[in-house]
Scaffold this motif. Structure first.
Motif, PDB file in Angstrom:
ATOM      1  N   PHE A  98       0.855  -1.177   0.000  1.00 53.51           N
ATOM      2  CA  PHE A  98       0.000   0.000   0.000  1.00 53.51           C
ATOM      3  C   PHE A  98       0.896   1.234   0.000  1.00 53.51           C
ATOM      4  O   PHE A  98       2.090   1.164   0.287  1.00 53.51           O
ATOM      5  CB  PHE A  98      -0.983  -0.014   1.170  1.00 53.51           C
ATOM      6  N   GLN A  99       0.328   2.380  -0.346  1.00 52.67           N
ATOM      7  CA  GLN A  99       1.123   3.524  -0.754  1.00 52.67           C
ATOM      8  C   GLN A  99       2.149   3.985   0.284  1.00 52.67           C
ATOM      9  O   GLN A  99       3.346   4.094  -0.019  1.00 52.67           O
ATOM     10  CB  GLN A  99       0.208   4.693  -1.126  1.00 52.67           C
ATOM     11  N   SER A 100       1.721   4.282   1.504  1.00 53.70           N
ATOM     12  CA  SER A 100       2.646   4.870   2.474  1.00 53.70           C
ATOM     13  C   SER A 100       3.757   3.895   2.856  1.00 53.70           C
ATOM     14  O   SER A 100       4.917   4.287   2.989  1.00 53.70           O
ATOM     15  CB  SER A 100       1.892   5.348   3.720  1.00 53.70           C
ATOM     16  N   ALA A 101       3.423   2.617   3.018  1.00 50.32           N
ATOM     17  CA  ALA A 101       4.458   1.632   3.337  1.00 50.32           C
ATOM     18  C   ALA A 101       5.394   1.441   2.157  1.00 50.32           C
ATOM     19  O   ALA A 101       6.614   1.277   2.330  1.00 50.32           O
ATOM     20  CB  ALA A 101       3.816   0.296   3.725  1.00 50.32           C
ATOM     21  N   GLY A 102       4.847   1.449   0.937  1.00 55.93           N
ATOM     22  CA  GLY A 102       5.694   1.313  -0.239  1.00 55.93           C
ATOM     23  C   GLY A 102       6.698   2.446  -0.350  1.00 55.93           C
ATOM     24  O   GLY A 102       7.882   2.227  -0.632  1.00 55.93           O
ATOM     25  N   GLN A 103       6.243   3.681  -0.099  1.00 54.20           N
ATOM     26  CA  GLN A 103       7.152   4.828  -0.177  1.00 54.20           C
ATOM     27  C   GLN A 103       8.259   4.749   0.866  1.00 54.20           C
ATOM     28  O   GLN A 103       9.388   5.176   0.616  1.00 54.20           O
ATOM     29  CB  GLN A 103       6.351   6.118   0.000  1.00 54.20           C
ATOM     30  N   ALA A 104       7.948   4.195   2.022  1.00 50.96           N
ATOM     31  CA  ALA A 104       8.939   4.140   3.096  1.00 50.96           C
ATOM     32  C   ALA A 104       9.888   2.955   2.979  1.00 50.96           C
ATOM     33  O   ALA A 104      11.050   3.051   3.389  1.00 50.96           O
ATOM     34  CB  ALA A 104       8.225   4.096   4.458  1.00 50.96           C
ATOM     35  N   LEU A 105       9.429   1.840   2.419  1.00 52.78           N
ATOM     36  CA  LEU A 105      10.201   0.598   2.475  1.00 52.78           C
ATOM     37  C   LEU A 105      10.798   0.150   1.146  1.00 52.78           C
ATOM     38  O   LEU A 105      11.881  -0.449   1.127  1.00 52.78           O
ATOM     39  CB  LEU A 105       9.315  -0.534   3.023  1.00 52.78           C
ATOM     40  N   LEU A 106      10.120   0.394   0.035  1.00 48.23           N
ATOM     41  CA  LEU A 106      10.548  -0.195  -1.232  1.00 48.23           C
ATOM     42  C   LEU A 106      11.777   0.460  -1.859  1.00 48.23           C
ATOM     43  O   LEU A 106      12.594  -0.250  -2.452  1.00 48.23           O
ATOM     44  CB  LEU A 106       9.389  -0.196  -2.230  1.00 48.23           C
ATOM     45  N   PRO A 107      11.959   1.790  -1.784  1.00 50.52           N
ATOM     46  CA  PRO A 107      13.163   2.366  -2.401  1.00 50.52           C
ATOM     47  C   PRO A 107      14.460   1.758  -1.882  1.00 50.52           C
ATOM     48  O   PRO A 107      15.422   1.600  -2.639  1.00 50.52           O
ATOM     49  CB  PRO A 107      13.057   3.861  -2.041  1.00 50.52           C
TER      50      PRO A 107
END
Length: 447
Positions: A98-107
């Motif tokens: 989901f968006q907020s977790a993706g922005q924090a973890l995926l990069p």
């Protein structure tokens, strides 16, 4: 009996109807029925029975479906083992978030994936309601999902669940807001404010409902916005409030602060969902470990809300040799001296008191397997414990929780006649001091 039939049994246990299995496997419903009939004839044991339009598995069918999952896991492991002897640089791992977790973890996964041996990562963003995340494991190897503390647990008999974070919600506001300088706020103090709420059914809106229930009044929802970047802009520009997750919300705007709630704690779990057989792949398991590492970094770098800074101690980080063995004793002690747990993760936890926090964690960079307070460095931690009676009660109860008293022959004035305090040491060698009010610590030369 073949692998296709076993896969049908596994999917039937999960989906409940032949039509649903057929859609998932991209075949016709009659083809599924024919395979089930052939399997029944071969084994000579009833595997299914019908209840309305649903197909239920008999006990024999359930046993076979469970074994089918085990067989597929073993096959995936075998394939992964074979690939290790060849060129596995092309291994693909599909990750949904989901968006907020993706922005924090995926990069961070991409940054770590520069090496030639890293798997090829394929990301997908899915901001869905909590019950819908489990369905995504049919499309992805790993699914980063959220679940509120009070929600039903994930169906663990069908999924492997790894918790990355327990993430509190804080109140987001502009630095110019009258409450922005506070170390915490109560629900009642927020009753007259205008709020940005998420759409109904999403975690921030559910959390806001809990705050409303605590305050005993319905809040004014001025806007409904799911995107935290847009919400942050509206907060700064319009004097509004919103609930933001502590670790994964965007923090690029210096005009935005997060203030913890004082009388209610609302948190969501950020979990990774996967089919058990998917984790048998080395590339998938390795990606999950990197996600856990990224979550640990978030916990350490964002362990408390963004509040107005001032002079004084910001935080202390204590490295433990064995977090699992030591955390219960620390939890008891910190709770007794007024700290509350702010967050917990696989490698440690963070505790808060006012604007100060203390982190207990492990590190791969430990240079020794034990703590020695007599070496150069920090000798002990001292905590305010309240009244003299509170110190006495804490010292009496401490041995039951793994803390042994020190300097008992001079208690409670081992630090001087004007200093009422007790000293404790745990099995790992950490020493703490619990001090009665007023805190008038005097250097005593005690080792």
């Amino acid at each position: 009996m073949n692998l296709s039939q076993m896969r049908i049994m596994r999917e039937l246990a999960h989906r409940g109807t032949i039509a649903a299995v057929a859609r998932h496997l991209h075949v016709t419903a009659p083809a599924i029925s024919q395979q089930l009939a052939a399997l029944h004839r071969e084994l000579g044991v009833p595997l299914t029975y019908r209840v309305g339009r649903e197909i239920r598995l008999t006990e024999a069918g359930m046993a076979l479906a469970e074994m089918a999952g085990t067989v597929h896991t073993l096959i995936d492991r075998a394939a992964e083992t074979v690939r290790e002897y060849g060129d596995d640089t092309g291994a693909r791992v599909r990750v949904a978030a989901f968006q907020s977790a993706g922005q924090a973890l995926l990069p961070g996964l991409l940054a770590e994936g520069d090496a030639g041996s890293a798997p090829a990562l394929v990301f997908g963003e899915h901001d869905v309601a909590q019950p819908e995340f489990a369905e995504l494991v049919d499309q992805y190897d790993l699914v980063i999902a959220h679940r509120m503390d009070h929600d039903e647990p994930w169906p663990s008999e069908q999924l492997s669940v790894t918790t990355l974070l327990s993430e509190p919600f804080d109140v987001a506001m502009s630095v110019d807001h009258p409450l922005a300088a506070r170390s915490s706020v109560s629900a009642a103090e927020l009753a007259e404010e205008s709020w940005i709420a998420a759409h109904a059914g999403f975690a921030p809106d559910v959390a806001l409902g809990v705050v409303e229930a605590t305050a005993g009044v319905r809040f004014q929802r001025a806007h409904r916005v799911n995107d935290y970047h847009l919400a942050a802009s509206l907060i700064v520009g319009g004097g509004l409030l919103a609930l933001f997750p502590r670790y994964t919300a965007p923090r690029a705007d210096s005009q935005l602060v997060l203030v913890p709630l004082k009388d209610v704690r609302i948190a969501r779990n950020i979990d990774v969902l996967a089919r058990p057989h998917a984790l048998a792949r080395v590339a998938v398991a390795g990606t999950l470990e990197r996600l856990r590492g990224a979550a640990d970094v978030l916990q350490r770098t964002r362990p408390s809300a963004l509040v107005a800074a001032g002079p004084g101690l910001h935080h202390v980080e204590v490295w433990l040799a064995d977090v699992a063995a030591e955390r219960a004793g620390w939890a008891w002690l910190l709770g007794r001296v007024g700290f509350t747990m702010a967050s917990e993760w696989s490698g440690g936890e963070s505790w808060e008191a006012g604007d100060t926090y203390l982190t207990l964690t492990a590190s791969p960079n430990l240079s020794a397997d034990s703590h020695d307070r007599r070496r150069p460095g920090v000798n002990h931690l001292a905590f305010r414990a309240g009244s003299r009676e509170a110190v006495d009660a804490l010292m009496a109860a401490a041995p039951e929780h793994g803390w042994q008293p020190l300097y008992q022959d001079r208690y409670p004035h081992a630090g001087g006649e004007e200093h009422y305090a007790g000293w404790l040491e745990n099995e790992a060698g950490f020493k703490v001091e619990v001090v009665a009010d007023p805190p008038c610590y005097q250097a005593s030369g005690i080792s």
